[in-house]
Design a protein around this motif. Structure first.
Motif, PDB file in Angstrom:
ATOM      1  N   GLU A   1     -11.654 -41.396 -42.183  1.00  0.00           N
ATOM      2  CA  GLU A   1     -12.685 -40.757 -43.014  1.00  0.00           C
ATOM      3  C   GLU A   1     -13.397 -41.780 -43.888  1.00  0.00           C
ATOM      4  O   GLU A   1     -14.622 -41.738 -44.038  1.00  0.00           O
ATOM      5  CB  GLU A   1     -12.043 -39.676 -43.887  1.00  0.00           C
ATOM      6  N   GLY A   2     -12.642 -42.705 -44.460  1.00  0.00           N
ATOM      7  CA  GLY A   2     -13.249 -43.715 -45.319  1.00  0.00           C
ATOM      8  C   GLY A   2     -14.238 -44.588 -44.578  1.00  0.00           C
ATOM      9  O   GLY A   2     -15.341 -44.866 -45.077  1.00  0.00           O
TER      10      GLY A   2
ATOM     11  N   PRO B   1     -16.639 -40.377 -49.331  1.00  0.00           N
ATOM     12  CA  PRO B   1     -15.605 -39.824 -48.449  1.00  0.00           C
ATOM     13  C   PRO B   1     -14.990 -38.543 -49.026  1.00  0.00           C
ATOM     14  O   PRO B   1     -14.968 -38.354 -50.235  1.00  0.00           O
ATOM     15  CB  PRO B   1     -14.553 -40.946 -48.392  1.00  0.00           C
TER      16      PRO B   1
ATOM     17  N   TRP C   1     -11.510 -37.072 -49.098  1.00  0.00           N
ATOM     18  CA  TRP C   1     -10.130 -37.435 -48.802  1.00  0.00           C
ATOM     19  C   TRP C   1      -9.263 -36.213 -48.557  1.00  0.00           C
ATOM     20  O   TRP C   1      -9.414 -35.182 -49.179  1.00  0.00           O
ATOM     21  CB  TRP C   1      -9.537 -38.245 -49.950  1.00  0.00           C
TER      22      TRP C   1
ATOM     23  N   ASN D   1      -9.840 -42.556 -55.215  1.00  0.00           N
ATOM     24  CA  ASN D   1      -9.371 -43.094 -53.944  1.00  0.00           C
ATOM     25  C   ASN D   1      -8.356 -42.173 -53.268  1.00  0.00           C
ATOM     26  O   ASN D   1      -7.841 -41.233 -53.877  1.00  0.00           O
ATOM     27  CB  ASN D   1      -8.754 -44.478 -54.167  1.00  0.00           C
ATOM     28  N   SER D   2      -8.073 -42.458 -52.017  1.00  0.00           N
ATOM     29  CA  SER D   2      -7.136 -41.655 -51.245  1.00  0.00           C
ATOM     30  C   SER D   2      -5.699 -41.900 -51.697  1.00  0.00           C
ATOM     31  O   SER D   2      -5.246 -43.045 -51.766  1.00  0.00           O
ATOM     32  CB  SER D   2      -7.255 -41.992 -49.756  1.00  0.00           C
TER      33      SER D   2
ATOM     34  N   ASP E   1      -7.293 -40.341 -43.503  1.00  0.00           N
ATOM     35  CA  ASP E   1      -8.124 -40.838 -44.593  1.00  0.00           C
ATOM     36  C   ASP E   1      -8.694 -42.219 -44.292  1.00  0.00           C
ATOM     37  O   ASP E   1      -9.775 -42.575 -44.783  1.00  0.00           O
ATOM     38  CB  ASP E   1      -7.314 -40.889 -45.905  1.00  0.00           C
TER      39      ASP E   1
ATOM     40  N   HIS F   1      -5.798 -36.840 -48.545  1.00  0.00           N
ATOM     41  CA  HIS F   1      -4.606 -37.243 -49.313  1.00  0.00           C
ATOM     42  C   HIS F   1      -3.289 -36.969 -48.582  1.00  0.00           C
ATOM     43  O   HIS F   1      -2.249 -36.804 -49.209  1.00  0.00           O
ATOM     44  CB  HIS F   1      -4.576 -36.543 -50.678  1.00  0.00           C
TER      45      HIS F   1
END
Length: 285
Positions: free
Chosen positions: A267-268, A278, A280, A225-226, A264, A282
Motif C-alpha cells: 500500500e505504501g 497511504p 494503512w 506511519n504503519s 502495508d 496496521h
C-alpha cells in the motif's frame, strides 16, 4: 558532588516499598491515559523522586505490556511528575531487604522492564524533565527516542554510594561512546542535556516550554506511519545492532523482502506511485 549529595538525600528520605494504593487516599504510582493510539504513562511519585521501587517496576511492566498487541496502540510515552524524572532504584528499599533473593528480584524485574521496552512492537518515547539518575538514566537510555528539556540532567552515581551502576551501564554503554559511559560510571558526575544530546543519550533537547509541543509533534509523525511496518523495523533494528556487519546485512536483506510482502508495504509503495496518502491496515497480512 551534586549527584552524591542527591543520593544521600535519597538514602535519608528515599522511597520505601509500598503498594500502588497503600491507602484510600494514596496517589497511584503512575497515571495512564490512552487516546488516538497514544498511551501516556506518567511516573507519579514525586515525593519519592519517582524511584524505581519493586511496586513502581511492577506497575510500569503492567502499564507497558497491557494490550500491547492491539492494533489501536501506536506509541507509548513515558514522562514524570515533579522535578526529578527518576532517582533510579529505591536505595532505602534495597537496604530494608535482608536476603539476596529480594535483591535478585529487584534487579531481575528492572532488567525485564528495560527489555520489555525494546521488545514491544510499538515505539517507546520518553519525555525528560529534571534529573534522571542511575536506573532512571538507564530508563532514558533504553527508550527508542528521548526528548529532553534544556534543564534535564543525567548521571549514574552508584559508585559514590558503593553500588556500581552495572545494570544501567548496559543501556548507557549502548547509547553513548565507551569513554563517556565509563566517565559517568566511575565518577558519578552529572552531565547536561546538551552533552547528553551531543553523545546520543537523548534524541532532542528543547526549551522547557516547548517540551510538550515537541513531543506531540514527534508522536503525530509516528502515528502517521504503519504500525506493522514500524513493528517489523523495530524488532529488526535491535536484533541486527548486536551482529557483525555481514550477518546484519544478511538478516536485514531478508526483512526488506518480508516488508515488501506486507499489505502495508504494498500500500505504501502504491500510494507513493499514485501520489496520494497511504491507507494503512496496521496488520501483518
Amino acid at each position: 558532588m551534586q549527584c552524591l549529595k542527591f543520593q544521600r538525600l535519597i538514602l535519608k528520605f528515599g522511597a520505601v516499598s509500598c503498594r500502588s494504593f497503600a491507602s484510600s487516599t494514596a496517589e497511584p504510582l503512575t497515571i495512564v491515559k490512552e487516546e488516538d493510539g497514544i498511551r501516556r504513562i506518567t511516573l507519579n511519585n514525586p515525593r519519592k523522586r519517582n524511584a524505581l521501587s519493586l511496586n513502581m517496576l511492577n506497575t510500569l511492566k503492567e502499564n507497558i505490556s497491557k494490550d500491547v498487541d492491539s492494533e489501536k496502540l501506536r506509541v507509548i510515552v513515558l514522562s514524570a511528575n515533579g522535578p526529578v524524572f527518576s532517582a533510579g532504584h529505591d536505595l532505602k528499599e534495597l537496604m530494608s531487604f535482608n536476603d539476596r533473593s529480594k535483591h535478585t528480584e529487584v534487579f531481575s524485574l528492572c532488567s525485564e522492564v528495560m527489555e520489555l521496552i525494546q521488545n514491544v512492537p510499538v515505539p517507546v518515547l520518553c519525555q525528560v524533565e529534571g534529573l534522571a539518575t542511575a536506573a532512571g538514566c538507564q530508563l532514558v537510555a533504553t527508550c527508542d527516542i528521548a526528548i529532553a528539556s534544556e534543564n534535564a540532567t543525567f548521571c549514574t552515581p552508584g559508585v559514590n554510594v558503593g553500588l556500581f551502576c552495572s545494570t544501567p551501564a548496559v543501556a548507557l554503554g549502548r547509547s553513548v561512546p565507551k569513554k563517556l559511559a565509563l566517565e559517568m560510571l566511575f565518577t558519578g558526575e552529572v552531565i547536561s542535556a546538551q552533552r547528553a544530546l551531543m553523545h546520543g543519550l537523548v534524541s532532542r533537547v528543547v526549551p522547557k516550554d516547548d517540551l510538550n509541543k515537541e513531543t506531540d509533534e514527534m508522536l503525530k509523525k509516528i502515528c502517521n506511519n504503519s504500525r506493522s511496518v514500524m513493528a517489523l523495523g523495530k524488532s529488526t533494528f535491535y536484533r541486527q545492532i548486536t551482529k557483525d556487519t555481514h550477518s546484519a546485512y544478511k538478516d536485514t536483506s531478508c526483512v526488506m523482502v518480508d516488508n515488501l510482502g506486507l499489505k502495508d508495504g504494498k500500500e505504501g509503495l502504491a500510494a507513493f506511485n499514485e501520489k496520494r496518502k497511504p491507507t494503512w491496515g496496521h496488520t501483518f497480512e
